[in-house]
Design a protein around this motif. Sequence first.
Motif, PDB file in Angstrom:
ATOM      1  N   ASN A  65       0.820  -1.211   0.000  1.00 18.39           N
ATOM      2  CA  ASN A  65       0.000   0.000   0.000  1.00 18.39           C
ATOM      3  C   ASN A  65       0.852   1.258   0.000  1.00 18.39           C
ATOM      4  OD1 ASN A  65      -2.543  -1.219  -0.124  1.00 18.39           O
ATOM      5  ND2 ASN A  65      -2.706  -1.393   2.092  1.00 18.39           N
ATOM      6  N   LEU A  66       1.938   1.235   0.743  1.00 14.70           N
ATOM      7  CA  LEU A  66       2.839   2.389   0.741  1.00 14.70           C
ATOM      8  C   LEU A  66       3.446   2.624  -0.632  1.00 14.70           C
ATOM      9  CD1 LEU A  66       4.725   2.027   4.135  1.00 14.70           C
ATOM     10  CD2 LEU A  66       3.047   3.749   3.490  1.00 14.70           C
ATOM     11  N   VAL A  67       3.831   1.554  -1.288  1.00 24.19           N
ATOM     12  CA  VAL A  67       4.410   1.678  -2.627  1.00 24.19           C
ATOM     13  C   VAL A  67       3.360   2.219  -3.611  1.00 24.19           C
ATOM     14  CG1 VAL A  67       5.403   0.404  -4.569  1.00 24.19           C
ATOM     15  CG2 VAL A  67       6.187  -0.069  -2.242  1.00 24.19           C
ATOM     16  N   VAL A  68       2.128   1.734  -3.507  1.00 25.92           N
ATOM     17  CA  VAL A  68       1.057   2.232  -4.374  1.00 25.92           C
ATOM     18  C   VAL A  68       0.880   3.736  -4.161  1.00 25.92           C
ATOM     19  CG1 VAL A  68      -1.440   2.155  -4.802  1.00 25.92           C
ATOM     20  CG2 VAL A  68      -0.134   0.028  -4.629  1.00 25.92           C
ATOM     21  N   MET A  69       0.867   4.179  -2.902  1.00 30.99           N
ATOM     22  CA  MET A  69       0.728   5.615  -2.633  1.00 30.99           C
ATOM     23  C   MET A  69       1.939   6.386  -3.143  1.00 30.99           C
ATOM     24  SD  MET A  69      -0.928   8.245  -1.631  1.00 30.99           S
ATOM     25  CE  MET A  69      -2.315   7.818  -0.578  1.00 30.99           C
TER      26      MET A  69
ATOM     27  N   GLY B 171      10.278   9.657  -5.518  1.00 28.88           N
ATOM     28  CA  GLY B 171      11.475  10.425  -5.217  1.00 28.88           C
ATOM     29  C   GLY B 171      12.337   9.757  -4.162  1.00 28.88           C
ATOM     30  N   GLU B 172      13.493  10.342  -3.969  1.00 25.44           N
ATOM     31  CA  GLU B 172      14.477   9.791  -3.035  1.00 25.44           C
ATOM     32  C   GLU B 172      13.932   9.698  -1.611  1.00 25.44           C
ATOM     33  OE1 GLU B 172      18.853  11.079  -1.345  1.00 25.44           O
ATOM     34  OE2 GLU B 172      18.336  11.631  -3.397  1.00 25.44           O
ATOM     35  N   ARG B 173      13.225  10.730  -1.161  1.00 25.66           N
ATOM     36  CA  ARG B 173      12.693  10.706   0.205  1.00 25.66           C
ATOM     37  C   ARG B 173      11.560   9.688   0.348  1.00 25.66           C
ATOM     38  NH1 ARG B 173      12.741  17.070   1.665  1.00 25.66           N
ATOM     39  NH2 ARG B 173      10.537  16.777   1.234  1.00 25.66           N
ATOM     40  N   GLU B 174      10.804   9.490  -0.733  1.00 35.41           N
ATOM     41  CA  GLU B 174       9.754   8.465  -0.696  1.00 35.41           C
ATOM     42  C   GLU B 174      10.376   7.072  -0.633  1.00 35.41           C
ATOM     43  OE1 GLU B 174       6.039  10.343  -3.142  1.00 35.41           O
ATOM     44  OE2 GLU B 174       7.902   9.979  -4.249  1.00 35.41           O
ATOM     45  N   VAL B 175      11.416   6.851  -1.416  1.00 36.52           N
ATOM     46  CA  VAL B 175      12.136   5.572  -1.390  1.00 36.52           C
ATOM     47  C   VAL B 175      12.684   5.326   0.006  1.00 36.52           C
ATOM     48  CG1 VAL B 175      14.183   4.347  -2.238  1.00 36.52           C
ATOM     49  CG2 VAL B 175      12.697   5.548  -3.848  1.00 36.52           C
ATOM     50  N   ALA B 176      13.248   6.358   0.606  1.00 36.14           N
ATOM     51  CA  ALA B 176      13.814   6.225   1.948  1.00 36.14           C
ATOM     52  C   ALA B 176      12.727   5.872   2.958  1.00 36.14           C
ATOM     53  CB  ALA B 176      14.526   7.516   2.357  1.00 36.14           C
ATOM     54  N   TYR B 177      11.546   6.488   2.828  1.00 41.52           N
ATOM     55  CA  TYR B 177      10.461   6.188   3.760  1.00 41.52           C
ATOM     56  C   TYR B 177       9.983   4.748   3.594  1.00 41.52           C
ATOM     57  CZ  TYR B 177       6.241   6.361   6.525  1.00 41.52           C
ATOM     58  OH  TYR B 177       5.276   6.077   7.465  1.00 41.52           O
ATOM     59  N   VAL B 178       9.800   4.323   2.347  1.00 40.71           N
ATOM     60  CA  VAL B 178       9.358   2.946   2.095  1.00 40.71           C
ATOM     61  C   VAL B 178      10.389   1.956   2.632  1.00 40.71           C
ATOM     62  CG1 VAL B 178       8.880   1.233   0.299  1.00 40.71           C
ATOM     63  CG2 VAL B 178       7.885   3.513   0.121  1.00 40.71           C
TER      64      VAL B 178
ATOM     65  N   MET C  49      -3.929   4.393   7.367  1.00 35.82           N
ATOM     66  CA  MET C  49      -4.167   5.813   7.084  1.00 35.82           C
ATOM     67  C   MET C  49      -3.010   6.676   7.581  1.00 35.82           C
ATOM     68  SD  MET C  49      -6.782   5.661   5.250  1.00 35.82           S
ATOM     69  CE  MET C  49      -7.317   7.345   5.035  1.00 35.82           C
ATOM     70  N   VAL C  50      -2.477   6.361   8.762  1.00 38.52           N
ATOM     71  CA  VAL C  50      -1.326   7.104   9.280  1.00 38.52           C
ATOM     72  C   VAL C  50      -0.131   6.929   8.343  1.00 38.52           C
ATOM     73  CG1 VAL C  50       0.378   7.188  11.166  1.00 38.52           C
ATOM     74  CG2 VAL C  50      -2.076   7.095  11.682  1.00 38.52           C
ATOM     75  N   ASP C  51       0.109   5.699   7.920  1.00 36.53           N
ATOM     76  CA  ASP C  51       1.211   5.437   6.992  1.00 36.53           C
ATOM     77  C   ASP C  51       1.019   6.175   5.669  1.00 36.53           C
ATOM     78  OD1 ASP C  51       3.329   4.023   8.031  1.00 36.53           O
ATOM     79  OD2 ASP C  51       2.622   2.065   7.380  1.00 36.53           O
ATOM     80  N   LEU C  52      -0.204   6.199   5.162  1.00 33.02           N
ATOM     81  CA  LEU C  52      -0.461   6.882   3.890  1.00 33.02           C
ATOM     82  C   LEU C  52      -0.210   8.378   4.004  1.00 33.02           C
ATOM     83  CD1 LEU C  52      -3.656   5.048   2.530  1.00 33.02           C
ATOM     84  CD2 LEU C  52      -1.252   4.683   1.892  1.00 33.02           C
ATOM     85  N   VAL C  53      -0.616   8.974   5.111  1.00 33.27           N
ATOM     86  CA  VAL C  53      -0.364  10.411   5.310  1.00 33.27           C
ATOM     87  C   VAL C  53       1.139  10.671   5.329  1.00 33.27           C
ATOM     88  CG1 VAL C  53      -0.519  12.310   6.977  1.00 33.27           C
ATOM     89  CG2 VAL C  53      -2.528  10.910   6.493  1.00 33.27           C
ATOM     90  N   ARG C  54       1.855   9.857   6.065  1.00 30.98           N
ATOM     91  CA  ARG C  54       3.311  10.039   6.147  1.00 30.98           C
ATOM     92  C   ARG C  54       3.971   9.817   4.788  1.00 30.98           C
ATOM     93  NH1 ARG C  54       3.948   7.124  12.036  1.00 30.98           N
ATOM     94  NH2 ARG C  54       3.287   8.936  13.232  1.00 30.98           N
ATOM     95  N   MET C  55       3.441   8.864   4.024  1.00 40.44           N
ATOM     96  CA  MET C  55       3.979   8.611   2.688  1.00 40.44           C
ATOM     97  C   MET C  55       3.733   9.818   1.785  1.00 40.44           C
ATOM     98  SD  MET C  55       5.468   6.144   0.906  1.00 40.44           S
ATOM     99  CE  MET C  55       6.524   7.427   0.327  1.00 40.44           C
ATOM    100  N   MET C  56       2.521  10.363   1.855  1.00 39.18           N
ATOM    101  CA  MET C  56       2.190  11.531   1.031  1.00 39.18           C
ATOM    102  C   MET C  56       3.093  12.716   1.364  1.00 39.18           C
ATOM    103  SD  MET C  56      -2.004  11.205   1.060  1.00 39.18           S
ATOM    104  CE  MET C  56      -2.195  12.854   1.564  1.00 39.18           C
ATOM    105  N   ALA C  57       3.435  12.859   2.637  1.00 43.08           N
ATOM    106  CA  ALA C  57       4.237  13.999   3.077  1.00 43.08           C
ATOM    107  C   ALA C  57       5.739  13.779   2.895  1.00 43.08           C
ATOM    108  CB  ALA C  57       3.946  14.288   4.547  1.00 43.08           C
ATOM    109  N   ALA C  58       6.144  12.569   2.588  1.00 48.36           N
ATOM    110  CA  ALA C  58       7.571  12.232   2.541  1.00 48.36           C
ATOM    111  C   ALA C  58       8.358  13.094   1.565  1.00 48.36           C
ATOM    112  CB  ALA C  58       7.763  10.750   2.198  1.00 48.36           C
ATOM    113  N   ASP C  59       7.762  13.425   0.424  1.00 43.99           N
ATOM    114  CA  ASP C  59       8.503  14.214  -0.561  1.00 43.99           C
ATOM    115  C   ASP C  59       8.279  15.713  -0.406  1.00 43.99           C
ATOM    116  OD1 ASP C  59       5.948  14.456  -1.569  1.00 43.99           O
ATOM    117  OD2 ASP C  59       6.417  13.652  -3.549  1.00 43.99           O
ATOM    118  N   GLY C  60       7.516  16.108   0.607  1.00 39.92           N
ATOM    119  CA  GLY C  60       7.321  17.525   0.878  1.00 39.92           C
ATOM    120  C   GLY C  60       6.243  18.195   0.049  1.00 39.92           C
ATOM    121  N   LYS C  61       5.518  17.429  -0.755  1.00 41.62           N
ATOM    122  CA  LYS C  61       4.433  18.025  -1.543  1.00 41.62           C
ATOM    123  C   LYS C  61       3.281  17.033  -1.633  1.00 41.62           C
ATOM    124  CE  LYS C  61       6.970  16.706  -5.572  1.00 41.62           C
ATOM    125  NZ  LYS C  61       7.780  16.964  -6.642  1.00 41.62           N
ATOM    126  N   LEU C  62       2.079  17.579  -1.589  1.00 43.00           N
ATOM    127  CA  LEU C  62       0.882  16.750  -1.688  1.00 43.00           C
ATOM    128  C   LEU C  62       0.326  16.867  -3.101  1.00 43.00           C
ATOM    129  CD1 LEU C  62      -0.921  17.526   1.686  1.00 43.00           C
ATOM    130  CD2 LEU C  62       0.416  15.525   1.088  1.00 43.00           C
TER     131      LEU C  62
END
Length: 119
Positions: A15-19, A27-34, A75-88
Motif C-alpha cells: 500500500n505504501l508503494v502504491v501511494m 522520489g528519493e525521500r519516498e524511497v527512503a520512507y518505504v 491511514m497514518v502510513d499513507l499520510v506520512r507517505m504523502m508527506a515524505a517528498d514535501g508536496k501533496l
Amino acid sequence: MSEKQFSHRMRQLRNLVVMALADGTIGEREVAYVAQRCHDLGLGEAELHRAIRFGLGDDAALELPTDQQERNELMVDLVRMMAADGKLDESEKRLFALAAAKMEISSEQLNQLLDQSME
C-alpha cells in the motif's frame, strides 16, 4: 512471525508503494520512507522488491484492511507517505480520500489520524 502477521505487513508495504507511485514518480525521500517502513515491519529486501513490482504492475491498487486498528495504521502510513517528498499531489490526495471513504472513516476519525501522523 505468523503467516497472518506477514500478510498484514506485506499488504501495508504494498500500500505504501502504491501511494508513493500515485503521482507517477517516486522520489528519493519516498524511497527512503518505504525502505525504513520495510525495516520497521520486519521485512527484508526480497519483500521490498516484491512490493515495488506490485506497485509498478497494471493491477496495483490499495488493499484495504477490514480490521479497524489496521485501517488506522494504514491511514497514518499513507499520510506520512504523502508527506515524505514535501508536496501533496492531487492524485495522492484523491487516493487517500477514496481509501478513507471506502473504509468509512469519519472526518473526526480522520482528523485524529492526521494529528497522530504528525507525531
